[in-house]
Design a protein around this motif. Structure first.
Motif, PDB file in Angstrom:
ATOM      1  N   GLN A 154       0.828  -1.207   0.000  1.00  0.00           N
ATOM      2  CA  GLN A 154       0.000   0.000   0.000  1.00  0.00           C
ATOM      3  C   GLN A 154       0.863   1.258   0.000  1.00  0.00           C
ATOM      4  OE1 GLN A 154      -2.284  -0.827   3.510  1.00  0.00           O
ATOM      5  NE2 GLN A 154      -3.937  -1.828   2.362  1.00  0.00           N
ATOM      6  N   HIS A 155       1.901   1.270   0.826  1.00  0.00           N
ATOM      7  CA  HIS A 155       2.799   2.429   0.867  1.00  0.00           C
ATOM      8  C   HIS A 155       3.536   2.590  -0.462  1.00  0.00           C
ATOM      9  CE1 HIS A 155       2.329   3.503   5.076  1.00  0.00           C
ATOM     10  NE2 HIS A 155       2.613   2.268   5.467  1.00  0.00           N
ATOM     11  N   ARG A 156       4.063   1.496  -0.990  1.00  0.00           N
ATOM     12  CA  ARG A 156       4.854   1.543  -2.226  1.00  0.00           C
ATOM     13  C   ARG A 156       4.050   2.061  -3.414  1.00  0.00           C
ATOM     14  NH1 ARG A 156       9.616  -1.484  -2.218  1.00  0.00           N
ATOM     15  NH2 ARG A 156       9.474  -1.925  -4.432  1.00  0.00           N
ATOM     16  N   ASN A 157       2.771   1.785  -3.402  1.00  0.00           N
ATOM     17  CA  ASN A 157       1.905   2.170  -4.520  1.00  0.00           C
ATOM     18  C   ASN A 157       1.058   3.405  -4.209  1.00  0.00           C
ATOM     19  OD1 ASN A 157       2.291  -0.012  -6.696  1.00  0.00           O
ATOM     20  ND2 ASN A 157       2.212  -1.137  -4.756  1.00  0.00           N
ATOM     21  N   HIS A 158       1.422   4.101  -3.156  1.00  0.00           N
ATOM     22  CA  HIS A 158       0.761   5.356  -2.763  1.00  0.00           C
ATOM     23  C   HIS A 158      -0.753   5.197  -2.601  1.00  0.00           C
ATOM     24  CE1 HIS A 158       4.573   7.332  -3.317  1.00  0.00           C
ATOM     25  NE2 HIS A 158       4.647   6.859  -4.554  1.00  0.00           N
ATOM     26  N   LEU A 159      -1.155   4.062  -2.044  1.00  0.00           N
ATOM     27  CA  LEU A 159      -2.564   3.810  -1.782  1.00  0.00           C
ATOM     28  C   LEU A 159      -2.983   4.351  -0.420  1.00  0.00           C
ATOM     29  CD1 LEU A 159      -2.708   0.127  -3.097  1.00  0.00           C
ATOM     30  CD2 LEU A 159      -3.271   2.239  -4.339  1.00  0.00           C
ATOM     31  N   VAL A 160      -2.023   4.824   0.364  1.00  0.00           N
ATOM     32  CA  VAL A 160      -2.274   5.336   1.703  1.00  0.00           C
ATOM     33  C   VAL A 160      -2.021   6.843   1.684  1.00  0.00           C
ATOM     34  CG1 VAL A 160      -1.602   5.208   4.129  1.00  0.00           C
ATOM     35  CG2 VAL A 160      -1.477   3.153   2.700  1.00  0.00           C
ATOM     36  N   ASP A 161      -3.065   7.628   1.893  1.00  0.00           N
ATOM     37  CA  ASP A 161      -2.884   9.071   1.965  1.00  0.00           C
ATOM     38  C   ASP A 161      -2.152   9.427   3.249  1.00  0.00           C
ATOM     39  OD1 ASP A 161      -4.083   9.793  -0.434  1.00  0.00           O
ATOM     40  OD2 ASP A 161      -6.087   9.870   0.458  1.00  0.00           O
ATOM     41  N   GLY A 162      -1.394  10.493   3.207  1.00  0.00           N
ATOM     42  CA  GLY A 162      -0.724  10.965   4.409  1.00  0.00           C
ATOM     43  C   GLY A 162       0.770  11.110   4.209  1.00  0.00           C
ATOM     44  N   PHE A 163       1.484  10.946   5.297  1.00  0.00           N
ATOM     45  CA  PHE A 163       2.917  11.226   5.367  1.00  0.00           C
ATOM     46  C   PHE A 163       3.726  10.464   4.321  1.00  0.00           C
ATOM     47  CE2 PHE A 163       7.190  10.537   7.006  1.00  0.00           C
ATOM     48  CZ  PHE A 163       7.551  11.812   7.410  1.00  0.00           C
ATOM     49  N   THR A 164       3.530   9.155   4.227  1.00  0.00           N
ATOM     50  CA  THR A 164       4.371   8.362   3.323  1.00  0.00           C
ATOM     51  C   THR A 164       4.120   8.720   1.868  1.00  0.00           C
ATOM     52  OG1 THR A 164       2.816   6.497   3.347  1.00  0.00           O
ATOM     53  CG2 THR A 164       4.633   6.445   4.935  1.00  0.00           C
ATOM     54  N   LYS A 165       2.898   9.031   1.520  1.00  0.00           N
ATOM     55  CA  LYS A 165       2.583   9.442   0.150  1.00  0.00           C
ATOM     56  C   LYS A 165       3.164  10.824  -0.135  1.00  0.00           C
ATOM     57  CE  LYS A 165      -1.335   9.880  -3.005  1.00  0.00           C
ATOM     58  NZ  LYS A 165      -2.803   9.694  -3.109  1.00  0.00           N
ATOM     59  N   GLN A 166       3.006  11.731   0.802  1.00  0.00           N
ATOM     60  CA  GLN A 166       3.481  13.111   0.625  1.00  0.00           C
ATOM     61  C   GLN A 166       4.989  13.169   0.450  1.00  0.00           C
ATOM     62  OE1 GLN A 166       2.304  15.735   3.790  1.00  0.00           O
ATOM     63  NE2 GLN A 166       3.481  17.444   2.992  1.00  0.00           N
ATOM     64  N   TYR A 167       5.728  12.360   1.211  1.00  0.00           N
ATOM     65  CA  TYR A 167       7.188  12.408   1.180  1.00  0.00           C
ATOM     66  C   TYR A 167       7.817  11.248   0.407  1.00  0.00           C
ATOM     67  CZ  TYR A 167       6.711  16.163   4.518  1.00  0.00           C
ATOM     68  OH  TYR A 167       6.375  17.351   5.116  1.00  0.00           O
ATOM     69  N   ASN A 168       7.008  10.488  -0.330  1.00  0.00           N
ATOM     70  CA  ASN A 168       7.478   9.382  -1.158  1.00  0.00           C
ATOM     71  C   ASN A 168       8.324   8.392  -0.351  1.00  0.00           C
ATOM     72  OD1 ASN A 168       7.487   7.993  -3.599  1.00  0.00           O
ATOM     73  ND2 ASN A 168       9.461   8.856  -4.172  1.00  0.00           N
ATOM     74  N   VAL A 169       7.791   7.988   0.785  1.00  0.00           N
ATOM     75  CA  VAL A 169       8.469   7.062   1.689  1.00  0.00           C
ATOM     76  C   VAL A 169       7.964   5.659   1.365  1.00  0.00           C
ATOM     77  CG1 VAL A 169       8.873   6.486   4.111  1.00  0.00           C
ATOM     78  CG2 VAL A 169       8.658   8.871   3.424  1.00  0.00           C
ATOM     79  N   THR A 170       8.720   4.927   0.559  1.00  0.00           N
ATOM     80  CA  THR A 170       8.247   3.652   0.023  1.00  0.00           C
ATOM     81  C   THR A 170       9.227   2.497   0.202  1.00  0.00           C
ATOM     82  OG1 THR A 170       9.173   4.177  -2.136  1.00  0.00           O
ATOM     83  CG2 THR A 170       6.873   4.808  -1.759  1.00  0.00           C
ATOM     84  N   LYS A 171      10.414   2.768   0.703  1.00  0.00           N
ATOM     85  CA  LYS A 171      11.463   1.748   0.782  1.00  0.00           C
ATOM     86  C   LYS A 171      11.468   1.094   2.166  1.00  0.00           C
ATOM     87  CE  LYS A 171      15.826   3.057   0.834  1.00  0.00           C
ATOM     88  NZ  LYS A 171      17.200   3.437   0.483  1.00  0.00           N
ATOM     89  N   LEU A 172      11.217  -0.212   2.209  1.00  0.00           N
ATOM     90  CA  LEU A 172      11.261  -0.956   3.465  1.00  0.00           C
ATOM     91  C   LEU A 172      12.719  -1.185   3.848  1.00  0.00           C
ATOM     92  CD1 LEU A 172       9.720  -2.579   5.670  1.00  0.00           C
ATOM     93  CD2 LEU A 172       9.982  -4.582   4.163  1.00  0.00           C
ATOM     94  N   VAL A 173      13.144  -0.583   4.952  1.00  0.00           N
ATOM     95  CA  VAL A 173      14.547  -0.719   5.360  1.00  0.00           C
ATOM     96  C   VAL A 173      14.724  -1.533   6.638  1.00  0.00           C
ATOM     97  CG1 VAL A 173      15.345   1.357   4.170  1.00  0.00           C
ATOM     98  CG2 VAL A 173      14.543   1.536   6.537  1.00  0.00           C
ATOM     99  N   TYR A 174      13.630  -1.798   7.354  1.00  0.00           N
ATOM    100  CA  TYR A 174      13.728  -2.537   8.619  1.00  0.00           C
ATOM    101  C   TYR A 174      12.356  -3.106   8.955  1.00  0.00           C
ATOM    102  CZ  TYR A 174      14.390  -3.534  13.577  1.00  0.00           C
ATOM    103  OH  TYR A 174      14.458  -4.161  14.797  1.00  0.00           O
ATOM    104  N   PHE A 175      12.354  -4.286   9.545  1.00  0.00           N
ATOM    105  CA  PHE A 175      11.125  -4.828  10.112  1.00  0.00           C
ATOM    106  C   PHE A 175      11.484  -5.844  11.181  1.00  0.00           C
ATOM    107  CE2 PHE A 175      12.136  -7.695   6.652  1.00  0.00           C
ATOM    108  CZ  PHE A 175      11.847  -8.946   7.155  1.00  0.00           C
ATOM    109  N   GLU A 176      10.551  -6.036  12.087  1.00  0.00           N
ATOM    110  CA  GLU A 176      10.674  -7.075  13.104  1.00  0.00           C
ATOM    111  C   GLU A 176       9.296  -7.657  13.355  1.00  0.00           C
ATOM    112  OE1 GLU A 176      12.579  -4.472  16.054  1.00  0.00           O
ATOM    113  OE2 GLU A 176      10.736  -4.526  17.219  1.00  0.00           O
ATOM    114  N   VAL A 177       9.251  -8.964  13.491  1.00  0.00           N
ATOM    115  CA  VAL A 177       8.006  -9.695  13.685  1.00  0.00           C
ATOM    116  C   VAL A 177       7.797  -9.921  15.179  1.00  0.00           C
ATOM    117  CG1 VAL A 177       6.847 -11.884  13.181  1.00  0.00           C
ATOM    118  CG2 VAL A 177       8.254 -10.775  11.432  1.00  0.00           C
TER     119      VAL A 177
END
Length: 94
Positions: A30-53
């Motif tokens: 959703q973030h990568r394809n700009h399907l989520v309005d808000g911060f990540t879409k506005q600043y083109n924040v689409t690269k997954l750099v960290y995650f923890e399960v």
């Protein structure tokens, strides 16, 4: 579904976004394809750099809140320990 905390960045790693989800692949998509309005879409924040399960969502939410309160240096160090080159980890989760 597995609860996860994740950190996204923009292409030059200047902007960070911390989130929590029960479906990491779907949420990052959703973030990568700009399907989520808000911060990540506005600043083109689409690269997954960290995650923890996490085992359960309450644990993941607690961790997300803690990470959001960290200094930027600490967040950078956390990402660099898992992902020294700050590569996009998308391919590792799909």
């Amino acid at each position: 579904m597995q609860p996860a905390v994740y950190i996204l960045s923009n292409e030059n790693n200047k902007v960070l976004y911390i989130g929590v989800t029960s479906n990491l692949v779907q949420r990052v998509y959703q973030h990568r394809n700009h399907l989520v309005d808000g911060f990540t879409k506005q600043y083109n924040v689409t690269k997954l750099v960290y995650f923890e399960v996490h085992e359960d969502m309450s644990e993941a939410i607690k961790r997300e809140k803690a990470l959001k309160n960290w200094h930027r240096d600490w967040k950078n160090r956390l990402v660099s320990e898992m992902n020294p080159d700050w590569n996009d980890l998308w391919d590792s989760i799909v």
